[in-house]
Design a protein around this motif. Structure first.
Motif, PDB file in Angstrom:
ATOM      1  N   UNK A  80       0.856  -1.180   0.000  1.00 51.22           N
ATOM      2  CA  UNK A  80       0.000   0.000   0.000  1.00 51.22           C
ATOM      3  C   UNK A  80       0.893   1.231   0.000  1.00 51.22           C
ATOM      4  N   UNK A  81       0.800   2.029  -1.065  1.00 57.03           N
ATOM      5  CA  UNK A  81       1.664   3.186  -1.171  1.00 57.03           C
ATOM      6  C   UNK A  81       3.142   2.833  -1.202  1.00 57.03           C
ATOM      7  N   UNK A  82       3.468   1.673  -1.732  1.00 54.25           N
ATOM      8  CA  UNK A  82       4.853   1.234  -1.816  1.00 54.25           C
ATOM      9  C   UNK A  82       5.376   0.545  -0.575  1.00 54.25           C
ATOM     10  N   UNK A  83       4.563   0.447   0.482  1.00 52.73           N
ATOM     11  CA  UNK A  83       4.980  -0.186   1.734  1.00 52.73           C
ATOM     12  C   UNK A  83       4.346  -1.570   1.832  1.00 52.73           C
ATOM     13  N   UNK A  84       5.154  -2.576   2.087  1.00 50.32           N
ATOM     14  CA  UNK A  84       4.625  -3.935   2.206  1.00 50.32           C
ATOM     15  C   UNK A  84       3.799  -4.052   3.488  1.00 50.32           C
ATOM     16  N   UNK A  85       2.549  -4.494   3.315  1.00 49.00           N
ATOM     17  CA  UNK A  85       1.668  -4.630   4.470  1.00 49.00           C
ATOM     18  C   UNK A  85       1.345  -6.093   4.787  1.00 49.00           C
ATOM     19  N   UNK A  86       1.671  -6.995   3.860  1.00 47.35           N
ATOM     20  CA  UNK A  86       1.427  -8.407   4.152  1.00 47.35           C
ATOM     21  C   UNK A  86       2.309  -9.276   3.257  1.00 47.35           C
ATOM     22  N   UNK A  87       2.890 -10.306   3.859  1.00 46.40           N
ATOM     23  CA  UNK A  87       3.650 -11.330   3.146  1.00 46.40           C
ATOM     24  C   UNK A  87       2.927 -12.641   3.436  1.00 46.40           C
ATOM     25  N   UNK A 202       0.395  -4.139  -5.818  1.00 49.32           N
ATOM     26  CA  UNK A 202       0.699  -2.779  -5.380  1.00 49.32           C
ATOM     27  C   UNK A 202      -0.532  -1.907  -5.613  1.00 49.32           C
ATOM     28  N   UNK A 203      -0.901  -1.096  -4.632  1.00 50.66           N
ATOM     29  CA  UNK A 203      -2.038  -0.193  -4.802  1.00 50.66           C
ATOM     30  C   UNK A 203      -1.868   1.024  -3.908  1.00 50.66           C
ATOM     31  N   UNK A 204      -2.548   2.093  -4.278  1.00 50.13           N
ATOM     32  CA  UNK A 204      -2.618   3.312  -3.467  1.00 50.13           C
ATOM     33  C   UNK A 204      -4.082   3.705  -3.386  1.00 50.13           C
ATOM     34  N   UNK A 205      -4.619   3.792  -2.203  1.00 50.18           N
ATOM     35  CA  UNK A 205      -6.040   4.078  -2.027  1.00 50.18           C
ATOM     36  C   UNK A 205      -6.427   5.373  -2.724  1.00 50.18           C
ATOM     37  N   UNK A 210      -4.083  -0.231  -9.695  1.00 52.94           N
ATOM     38  CA  UNK A 210      -3.331  -1.246  -8.970  1.00 52.94           C
ATOM     39  C   UNK A 210      -2.388  -1.921  -9.950  1.00 52.94           C
ATOM     40  N   UNK A 211      -1.369  -2.574  -9.399  1.00 48.35           N
ATOM     41  CA  UNK A 211      -0.360  -3.248 -10.224  1.00 48.35           C
ATOM     42  C   UNK A 211      -0.177  -4.662  -9.693  1.00 48.35           C
TER      43      UNK A 211
END
Length: 401
Positions: A80-87, A202-205, A210-211
């Motif tokens: 989210x916004x380039x920051x990994x939030x889940x692996x 990858x996404x930004x609210x 999304x990518x």
């Protein structure tokens, strides 16, 4: 060559080849007609979700694909916004304990078509279907070279994609969702990704974009950019590769991933909207895969849905001597699981990919509730459409109760 068969399958993609293989192994006489003489990269899906992998295993093709052209992706990362939030470990967090299976589509098609031949199906490539006629003994008229040939069968299966000739010739009525998104796909080689066992979202609210990145092995990565039709244009051709990369980087994909990367196929854009027929059977002709129902490709369920169609139709044809009863049973099951998947992907598109103040307000309400209560989330895209949904499901997903 004979002209009368138990089954005529039109289309040699994943759906057509696998149903031809399965029914030939069961002892049916099968003819498969494929329009192309060589499969080319048309950017038409390179991954099977974990629930689709379960279908592939049930159909006996998973090992064939994994050992020839497949690449297992047991991890799924969300940014989210380039920051990994889940692996996410798909082998422990999906009901089928299965990975995503990534494949280069043309290689997959060749492998599966050959498997149908090896199973005993007759395959004619370069056969252009001109006419499909319904009836107790349906028939298909096809042009092969300069020869026009008519074939008859107990059942004709249309597995020829979202622009199905079988569907059009037989007069099926097609429904469409309103197009809201484009999805652009491209294949890179020598892309500098840190891990080729992980697919990434990858996404930004609020951007409507999304990518998705799916490593295919051997240094290849299929990338997709989902973008709103209202504020963007269709990307295609080599001139738009830099535009695609800019779009990916803007959504958080690290720019260094593209250092040294090279093009390894065409760039193509498709509408991200469902099309379907209400009842994919009429008078000797049945539809499977995208010909029956094409789910929004933004969510990557197309190959998995096709394999579900094949497995369900195969099971009913094998269990029933009366194929009319078998096909109607398939249609009833198809209605349920496609309906669930259609609803979930529509809701997901509304929540995560629509733009504007109203969409922002819905996210502001729904996402905090979802973060504190995981039962509000919908995991059907990776886990499959077996868990039905209803109005209360929708209301909880959108934070309305």
């Amino acid at each position: 060559m004979q002209t009368s068969y138990d089954l005529i399958v039109v289309g040699g993609g994943i759906g057509g080849s696998v149903i031809a293989k399965a029914m030939a192994e069961h002892g049916a006489s099968v003819l498969l007609l494929e329009r192309t003489s060589k499969f080319l990269d048309r950017v038409r899906g390179d991954q099977i979700s974990p629930w689709g992998v379960a279908e592939a295993k049930a159909l006996g093709i998973y090992e064939l694909l994994a050992n020839s052209c497949g690449h297992n992706l047991p991890w799924f990362d969300n940014y989210s916004g380039g920051v990994k939030v889940r692996h996410r470990d798909l082998l422990t967090t999906t009901p089928h304990k299965a990975p995503i299976l990534a494949l280069y589509h043309p290689e997959m098609q060749e492998v599966l078509l050959q498997s149908a031949i090896d199973a005993g199906a007759d395959v004619v490539r370069g056969a252009v279907v001109r006419e499909v006629n319904q009836g107790q003994t349906p028939n298909v008229v096809a042009m092969h070279g300069s020869q026009l040939q008519e074939y008859t069968a107990r059942l004709v299966i249309g597995a020829d994609g979202r622009n199905s000739t079988v569907r059009q010739s037989a007069g099926f009525q097609v429904k469409h969702d309103q197009p809201k998104r484009f999805i652009t796909g491209f294949l890179f080689k020598d892309m500098s990704i840190p891990d080729d066992s992980t697919s990434s979202l990858f996404s930004c609210a609020g951007t409507g974009r999304s990518c998705l990145l799916f490593p295919l092995g051997r240094g290849r990565v299929r990338v997709y950019l989902v973008h709103p039709q209202a504020s963007s244009r269709r990307l295609q051709g080599t001139d738009d590769i830099s535009v695609l990369i800019d779009g990916l980087v803007n959504e958080g994909v690290p720019a260094e991933y593209f250092n040294g990367a090279h093009a390894d196929g065409p760039l193509a854009t498709f509408n991200g909207a469902d099309s379907w027929v209400e009842y994919p059977y009429k008078d000797g002709i049945v539809l499977i895969g995208d010909a029956a129902a094409a789910n929004d490709p933004s969510f990557g369920c197309g190959l998995s849905l096709t394999l579900r169609d094949v497995r369900v139709l195969r099971d009913h044809l094998m269990q029933q001597d009366d194929w009319e009863v078998a096909v109607r049973s398939y249609c009833e099951e198809h209605k349920q699981y496609y309906g669930t998947l259609h609803a979930v992907t529509q809701w997901s598109g509304q929540l995560f990919l629509e733009i504007g103040p109203e969409a922002d307000a819905i996210r502001a309400r729904a996402l905090p509730l979802m973060a504190s209560d995981s039962t509000r989330q919908l995991d059907h895209i990776l886990c499959g459409p077996d868990k039905s949904v209803n109005e209360r499901t929708r209301r909880r997903f959108f934070g309305e109760e």
